[in-house]
Design a protein around this motif. Structure first.
Motif, PDB file in Angstrom:
ATOM      1  N   SER A  40       0.937  -1.249  -0.119  1.00  0.00           N
ATOM      2  CA  SER A  40      -0.239   0.031   0.050  1.00  0.00           C
ATOM      3  C   SER A  40       0.957   1.020  -0.082  1.00  0.00           C
ATOM      4  CB  SER A  40      -1.033   0.056   1.245  1.00  0.00           C
ATOM      5  OG  SER A  40       0.046  -0.024   2.477  1.00  0.00           O
ATOM      6  N   SER A  41       2.221   1.246   0.776  1.00  0.00           N
ATOM      7  CA  SER A  41       2.721   2.494   0.902  1.00  0.00           C
ATOM      8  C   SER A  41       3.813   2.696  -0.362  1.00  0.00           C
ATOM      9  CB  SER A  41       3.645   2.586   1.847  1.00  0.00           C
ATOM     10  OG  SER A  41       4.567   1.565   1.856  1.00  0.00           O
ATOM     11  N   GLU A  42       3.706   1.552  -1.506  1.00  0.00           N
ATOM     12  CA  GLU A  42       4.360   1.776  -2.567  1.00  0.00           C
ATOM     13  C   GLU A  42       3.670   1.757  -3.707  1.00  0.00           C
ATOM     14  OE1 GLU A  42       6.312  -2.049  -1.780  1.00  0.00           O
ATOM     15  OE2 GLU A  42       7.850  -1.396  -0.304  1.00  0.00           O
ATOM     16  N   MET A  43       2.264   1.807  -3.799  1.00  0.00           N
ATOM     17  CA  MET A  43       1.208   1.731  -4.969  1.00  0.00           C
ATOM     18  C   MET A  43       0.936   3.144  -5.385  1.00  0.00           C
ATOM     19  SD  MET A  43       0.009  -1.934  -4.609  1.00  0.00           S
ATOM     20  CE  MET A  43      -1.229  -1.545  -5.907  1.00  0.00           C
ATOM     21  N   TYR A  44       0.894   3.303  -6.730  1.00  0.00           N
ATOM     22  CA  TYR A  44       0.187   4.980  -7.148  1.00  0.00           C
ATOM     23  C   TYR A  44      -0.420   4.615  -8.291  1.00  0.00           C
ATOM     24  CZ  TYR A  44       3.909   6.358  -3.876  1.00  0.00           C
ATOM     25  OH  TYR A  44       4.758   6.396  -2.710  1.00  0.00           O
ATOM     26  N   SER A  45      -1.885   4.833  -8.090  1.00  0.00           N
ATOM     27  CA  SER A  45      -2.706   4.550  -9.381  1.00  0.00           C
ATOM     28  C   SER A  45      -2.530   5.839 -10.203  1.00  0.00           C
ATOM     29  CB  SER A  45      -4.300   4.730  -8.688  1.00  0.00           C
ATOM     30  OG  SER A  45      -5.246   4.313  -9.898  1.00  0.00           O
ATOM     31  N   LEU A  46      -2.720   5.393 -11.706  1.00  0.00           N
ATOM     32  CA  LEU A  46      -2.567   6.345 -12.555  1.00  0.00           C
ATOM     33  C   LEU A  46      -4.023   6.805 -13.068  1.00  0.00           C
ATOM     34  CD1 LEU A  46       0.280   5.077 -12.894  1.00  0.00           C
ATOM     35  CD2 LEU A  46      -0.185   5.217 -15.442  1.00  0.00           C
ATOM     36  N   TYR A  47      -4.931   6.193 -12.511  1.00  0.00           N
ATOM     37  CA  TYR A  47      -6.462   6.708 -12.591  1.00  0.00           C
ATOM     38  C   TYR A  47      -6.867   7.575 -11.603  1.00  0.00           C
ATOM     39  CZ  TYR A  47      -7.681   2.989 -16.132  1.00  0.00           C
ATOM     40  OH  TYR A  47      -7.726   2.447 -17.366  1.00  0.00           O
ATOM     41  N   ARG A  48      -6.485   8.776 -11.952  1.00  0.00           N
ATOM     42  CA  ARG A  48      -6.589   9.873 -10.759  1.00  0.00           C
ATOM     43  C   ARG A  48      -7.732  10.883 -11.196  1.00  0.00           C
ATOM     44  NH1 ARG A  48      -2.032  11.220  -7.524  1.00  0.00           N
ATOM     45  NH2 ARG A  48      -0.682   9.241  -7.627  1.00  0.00           N
TER      46      ARG A  48
END
Length: 271
Positions: A40-48
């Motif tokens: 969770s602390s390392e993931m970043y969604s591109l659907y902003r």
């Protein structure tokens, strides 16, 4: 899939940040929930965009790889991996930056949700260096790798030439849009094949390339009708290459190309 060239290049990249690009939809909802909890602390969604929030779990994500020697393991263990990006940007900033690539404005002014990170798309976008969005989309990215059937390939990113870029929106003219838009025949075969077990051994981008290759084989064999081309491609993709390319089959394929019989009838007789 061979990743030796990729790993060697990343190892020599110096003090850059490393991100894995993957699609959450490649995992079951249950498996993705576990994966997301672990990272969770390392993931970043591109659907902003707010309209894409509900689809985040199925869409593209960046996974921050803190140590280079972990990359090989992450590639193997992360389903749906479609890219490796080396950049000077923080993972969160990079995800915000790349989010604009998910929604592309087509020549008729409509907005299309696009898998812009697919090889056939990103390789085209990376060359549009006169556009404002090119400068902003690829800012700080030094390497971009994508999986291919025979191994990982590096994308050539042209040096941006736009001065004082401000427009993040990815707008494409008809010429460029036609280069990245799949033909109906490709979409049709790909949709069918993705429902079959064999396809699941390959990443989505590789699946598309294999479908195009199989359709090309059908046309090279003289198969003219769309239905027979589709049957040929699906049979080829599901392990029938040896049969289709056998000497015995060539005469039968000639009859198909001459309209004397259908490929479906030929293959039924082979059973």
């Amino acid at each position: 899939m061979d990743s030796s060239t990729l790993l060697q290049s990343v190892a020599a990249a110096g003090e850059y940040r490393l991100s894995l690009l993957f699609e959450g939809g490649a995992q079951t909802p249950e498996a993705f929930a576990v994966f997301k909890e672990l990272h969770s602390s390392e993931m970043y969604s591109l659907y902003r965009h707010p309209q894409l929030t509900e689809a985040q779990n199925y869409g593209p994500w960046l996974l921050n790889v803190k140590h280079k020697d972990q990359l090989g393991e992450y590639i193997v263990k992360t389903p749906g991996t479609l890219g490796v990006i080396v950049s000077t940007r923080s993972p969160d900033a990079l995800a915000i930056q790349l989010a604009s690539g998910c929604s592309i404005i087509t020549p008729d002014g409509t907005t299309a949700l696009v898998r812009f990170y697919a090889h056939h798309v990103i390789s085209v976008l990376a060359q549009q260096n006169e556009q404002d969005w090119h400068t902003l989309l690829f800012h700080g990215i030094t390497q971009w790798w994508v999986p291919e059937e025979d191994g990982w390939q590096s994308i050539d990113i042209a040096q941006s030439t736009a001065e004082n870029p401000r427009d993040h929106a990815v707008r494409l003219n008809d010429e460029i849009w036609q280069k990245i838009a799949d033909k109906l025949e490709v979409r049709s075969v790909l949709t069918q094949w993705q429902k079959m077990p064999v396809s699941q051994h390959f990443s989505p981008c590789v699946q598309r390339d294999m479908v195009i290759k199989a359709l090309g084989k059908a046309k090279a064999a003289g198969i003219a009708t769309p239905l027979d081309q589709k049957i040929y491609a699906l049979y080829y993709l599901n392990g029938g290459k040896k049969v289709l390319e056998s000497e015995e089959m060539q005469g039968k394929l000639l009859e198909v190309s001459q309209g004397k019989t259908s490929l479906a009838e030929v293959l039924l007789r082979e059973e």
